[in-house]
Scaffold this active site. Structure first.
Site, short mmCIF file in Angstrom:
data_model
loop_
_atom_site.label_atom_id
_atom_site.label_comp_id
_atom_site.label_asym_id
_atom_site.label_seq_id
_atom_site.Cartn_x
_atom_site.Cartn_y
_atom_site.Cartn_z
N ARG A 109 17.32 79.69 -60.69
CA ARG A 109 16.00 80.12 -60.22
C ARG A 109 16.07 80.56 -58.76
O ARG A 109 15.26 81.39 -58.31
CB ARG A 109 14.98 78.98 -60.36
CG ARG A 109 14.50 78.71 -61.75
CD ARG A 109 13.39 77.67 -61.70
NE ARG A 109 12.55 77.91 -60.55
CZ ARG A 109 12.12 76.93 -59.73
NH1 ARG A 109 12.45 75.68 -59.95
NH2 ARG A 109 11.36 77.22 -58.69
N ARG B 72 1.98 68.20 -55.69
CA ARG B 72 1.83 69.65 -55.41
C ARG B 72 0.39 70.15 -55.64
O ARG B 72 0.13 71.02 -56.46
CB ARG B 72 2.86 70.47 -56.20
CG ARG B 72 4.26 69.94 -56.00
CD ARG B 72 5.33 70.88 -56.42
NE ARG B 72 5.56 71.92 -55.41
CZ ARG B 72 6.56 72.81 -55.50
NH1 ARG B 72 7.35 72.80 -56.53
NH2 ARG B 72 6.71 73.73 -54.55
N ILE C 254 -3.34 72.01 -54.71
CA ILE C 254 -3.67 73.31 -54.08
C ILE C 254 -5.03 73.23 -53.38
O ILE C 254 -5.70 74.25 -53.18
CB ILE C 254 -3.64 74.46 -55.11
CG1 ILE C 254 -4.69 74.26 -56.21
CG2 ILE C 254 -2.26 74.65 -55.70
CD1 ILE C 254 -4.89 75.52 -57.05
N ARG D 199 5.88 78.05 -59.17
CA ARG D 199 4.91 77.66 -58.14
C ARG D 199 4.26 78.90 -57.51
O ARG D 199 3.05 78.92 -57.31
CB ARG D 199 5.65 76.86 -57.06
CG ARG D 199 4.80 76.41 -55.90
CD ARG D 199 3.99 75.22 -56.25
NE ARG D 199 3.23 74.72 -55.12
CZ ARG D 199 2.19 73.90 -55.26
NH1 ARG D 199 1.79 73.52 -56.45
NH2 ARG D 199 1.54 73.47 -54.21
N CYS E 275 9.07 73.03 -59.20
CA CYS E 275 9.96 71.86 -59.19
C CYS E 275 9.16 70.55 -59.20
O CYS E 275 8.14 70.44 -58.52
CB CYS E 275 10.84 71.87 -57.94
SG CYS E 275 12.05 73.17 -57.95
N ASP F 195 14.03 71.73 -48.04
CA ASP F 195 14.77 72.37 -49.14
C ASP F 195 16.28 72.26 -48.99
O ASP F 195 17.02 72.65 -49.91
CB ASP F 195 14.36 73.84 -49.27
CG ASP F 195 12.93 73.96 -49.75
OD1 ASP F 195 12.35 75.05 -49.61
OD2 ASP F 195 12.37 72.95 -50.23
N LYS G 74 14.33 83.80 -51.17
CA LYS G 74 13.52 83.57 -52.39
C LYS G 74 12.05 83.37 -52.03
O LYS G 74 11.16 84.01 -52.61
CB LYS G 74 14.02 82.35 -53.14
CG LYS G 74 13.07 81.85 -54.23
CD LYS G 74 13.58 80.66 -55.01
CE LYS G 74 13.20 79.35 -54.41
NZ LYS G 74 11.81 78.90 -54.66
N ASN G 75 11.79 82.49 -51.06
CA ASN G 75 10.40 82.11 -50.80
C ASN G 75 9.61 83.15 -50.03
O ASN G 75 8.39 83.05 -49.92
CB ASN G 75 10.35 80.73 -50.13
CG ASN G 75 10.79 79.65 -51.12
OD1 ASN G 75 10.81 79.88 -52.33
ND2 ASN G 75 11.17 78.49 -50.60
C1 EPZ Z 1 6.90 75.96 -50.45
O1 EPZ Z 1 6.24 75.18 -51.42
C2 EPZ Z 1 8.27 76.25 -51.04
N1 EPZ Z 1 8.12 76.98 -52.28
C3 EPZ Z 1 9.03 74.94 -51.30
O2 EPZ Z 1 10.34 75.29 -51.69
C4 EPZ Z 1 9.13 74.15 -50.00
O3 EPZ Z 1 9.69 72.89 -50.29
C5 EPZ Z 1 7.74 73.97 -49.38
O4 EPZ Z 1 7.09 75.24 -49.22
C6 EPZ Z 1 7.82 73.31 -48.01
O5 EPZ Z 1 8.60 74.11 -47.16
C7 EPZ Z 1 7.82 78.31 -52.22
O6 EPZ Z 1 7.68 78.88 -51.15
C8 EPZ Z 1 7.67 79.02 -53.53
P1 EPZ Z 1 3.58 73.35 -49.15
P2 EPZ Z 1 4.66 74.90 -51.28
O7 EPZ Z 1 2.26 73.87 -49.59
O8 EPZ Z 1 4.01 76.06 -50.64
C9 EPZ Z 1 1.00 69.39 -49.37
C10 EPZ Z 1 12.19 75.48 -53.08
O9 EPZ Z 1 13.05 74.63 -53.30
N2 EPZ Z 1 -0.08 70.28 -49.83
O10 EPZ Z 1 4.13 73.77 -47.82
O11 EPZ Z 1 4.17 74.41 -52.58
C11 EPZ Z 1 2.10 69.27 -50.40
O12 EPZ Z 1 1.80 68.26 -51.35
C12 EPZ Z 1 10.74 75.06 -53.07
O13 EPZ Z 1 12.39 76.68 -52.79
C13 EPZ Z 1 -1.36 69.76 -50.00
O14 EPZ Z 1 -1.59 68.57 -49.80
O15 EPZ Z 1 4.68 73.68 -50.24
C14 EPZ Z 1 3.30 68.91 -49.55
O16 EPZ Z 1 3.29 67.52 -49.28
C15 EPZ Z 1 10.54 73.62 -53.49
N3 EPZ Z 1 -2.36 70.59 -50.40
C16 EPZ Z 1 3.03 69.66 -48.24
O17 EPZ Z 1 1.63 69.97 -48.24
C17 EPZ Z 1 -2.15 71.93 -50.63
O18 EPZ Z 1 -3.12 72.63 -50.98
C18 EPZ Z 1 3.81 70.96 -48.08
O19 EPZ Z 1 3.55 71.75 -49.23
C19 EPZ Z 1 -0.85 72.44 -50.45
C20 EPZ Z 1 0.16 71.60 -50.04
#
Ligand code: EPZ
Length: 421
Positions: A397, A122, A124, A93, A117, A305, A22-23
């Site tokens: 999803r 979350r 950016i 997302r 989710c 996850d 998916k991701n």
């Molecule tokens: C991806 O989310 C996945 N989603 C998530 O899977 C997964 O949990 C996550 O990566 C971690 O592996 C998709 O790929 C669509 P991150 P993402 O940016 O990219 C912080 C599922 O169940 N952060 O790696 O949103 C954030 O708050 C979903 O399939 C910032 O601070 O996750 C978190 O603590 C749920 N600033 C950490 O980094 C930013 O600009 C990791 O988030 C971005 C992130």
């Protein structure tokens, strides 16, 4: 609405094939719109709502998209719209990958802030940091991210936190920037590598994906290509954990065993038999498992996850287990549902303290998010009696045909219409 009704307590036997990741898919499809020539034919696309959602968003850009059987054909040569502002954009997302894709190709993007989710704040900010380092001006007003650049110029970017989304998004934009970009403190998940491999098939020049430093040398344009998405590490981990929880013997097929190493190692530590073959893992469990401690971490650490399915398994494993959720600040909400089934779990901030019980008993549960829903299905499959899991649109999803796959393994599970959610 629909719910799953499960009569638990049956062991699982047989073989299932894991679907496309998916991701990876929800990033590769937006990346495909960066091609100014040719057509992309992308295979092993999972049949899930998040993919259908991103496909609708891509079509809203006046991009030609044809759906096949686990295949999508994308002709992005006629795109004439850099505004992504539909309900679908705000629902998921991964819609934010359109910022990097449109900014990279058109030097302009107007994309509504993403949803996803409810597992934490979350932000950016790291995505924006990367785009600004490449020379873009980024503003957020009225819930819309606007990114514009006269030119994108390669830069050295060190992310403040390891972020899958920011790593992929900035990588997309950098492929069409002038000069070389280095990304450090990057995410190394299999789906990050898969997106980089896809981009290179389109003519990008990306080196080092999956390592600590990604180097991108900008090219003039990208062309459509043929590509096949990698198998889903998280779906595979979910079925491995379900087998461990229910007992039995299951071959989890069509996977890349290396991607599963942190999950395999933890299950072996708990007393599960895991036998590796070229593209499958055989999981054998007698349900008599020892508790363990888990700390979720970026890849190659234990994936966040599968934390919720693993916490569910630990709730019926011997002794005390500690789970530390280091990635998301609010990913234990589902524990309240597990407690309805007799689980003994105490949550303190980002830590869950689990005292294993001999069994769970069936109850009516509500899926609070995608992976929590999967955890509740596992709980129902191993519980004594009948469990209902409502709001399974969350589960749909990210898990293709989940009840069909579990039925193939001998589970007593059925999907029925309901007003509840
Ligand atoms: C991806 O989310 C996945 N989603 C998530 O899977 C997964 O949990 C996550 O990566 C971690 O592996 C998709 O790929 C669509 P991150 P993402 O940016 O990219 C912080 C599922 O169940 N952060 O790696 O949103 C954030 O708050 C979903 O399939 C910032 O601070 O996750 C978190 O603590 C749920 N600033 C950490 O980094 C930013 O600009 C990791 O988030 C971005 C992130």
């Amino acid at each position: 609405m629909e719910k799953l009704v499960i009569n638990g307590g049956r062991k699982l036997f047989g073989k299932i094939d894991i679907s496309g990741a998916k991701n990876a898919a929800v990033a590769i499809l937006p990346a495909a719109v960066m091609a100014s020539q040719g057509v992309s034919i992308i295979d092993n696309i999972p049949d899930i709502e998040d993919v259908q959602c991103i496909e609708r968003i891509i079509e809203s850009l006046n991009c030609k998209l044809i759906r096949g059987n686990n295949t999508v054909t994308i002709d992005s040569t006629t795109i004439n719209n850099v505004f992504a502002n539909t309900d679908d954009v705000r629902r998921m997302r991964a819609s934010y990958y359109l910022i990097g894709a449109l900014l990279g190709r058109f030097k302009e993007a107007h994309v509504d802030l993403p949803g996803g989710c409810a597992i934490g704040v979350r932000p950016i900010d790291q995505h924006i940091k990367g785009f600004e380092a490449l020379g873009a001006t980024v503003n957020i007003e009225h819930g819309v991210v606007t990114a514009k650049a006269e030119r994108l110029v390669g830069a050295n970017i060190f992310f403040d936190v390891v972020s899958v989304g920011a790593t992929i998004n900035v990588m997309l934009a950098a492929t069409l920037a002038e000069g070389t970009t280095t990304l450090e403190n990057v995410a190394k998940e299999p789906h990050v590598v898969d997106v980089a491999n896809f981009m290179n098939s389109m003519g990008a020049n990306i080196k080092g994906a999956g390592t600590d430093v990604i180097r991108i040398t900008g090219v003039k344009e990208l062309k459509g290509c043929n590509y096949s998405v990698i198998p889903d590490q998280i779906e595979a981990g979910t079925y491995m954990i379900a087998t461990a929880a229910c007992g039995g013997e299951v071959v989890v097929g069509n996977i890349i065993p290396k991607h599963m190493e942190s999950i395999s190692a933890k299950l072996i530590e708990m007393g599960v038999e895991v036998i590796e073959n070229e593209d499958s893992l055989l999981i054998r469990s007698d349900r008599n498992l020892k508790g363990a401690n888990i700390k979720t971490l970026p890849y190659p650490g234990f994936p966040t996850d599968v934390q919720q399915p693993m916490t569910t398994l630990l709730s019926v494993s011997r002794g005390r287990s500690i789970v530390n959720e280091s990635v998301w600040e609010s990913r234990f909400k589902f524990v309240d549902e597990l407690k309805k089934m007799g689980a003994s779990v105490k949550v303190e901030g980002r830590t869950a303290i689990i005292d294993g019980v001999s069994k769970l008993t069936g109850a009516v549960l509500k899926a609070t998010d995608l992976r929590a829903g999967a955890a509740m299905i596992i709980a129902g499959l191993m519980a004594e009696g009948t469990t209902e899991v409502t709001c399974i649109d969350h589960v749909d999803r990210g898990y293709p045909h989940i009840e069909e796959k579990f039925k193939m393994l001998g589970a007593d599970i059925r999907r029925i219409k309901t007003e509840d959610c």
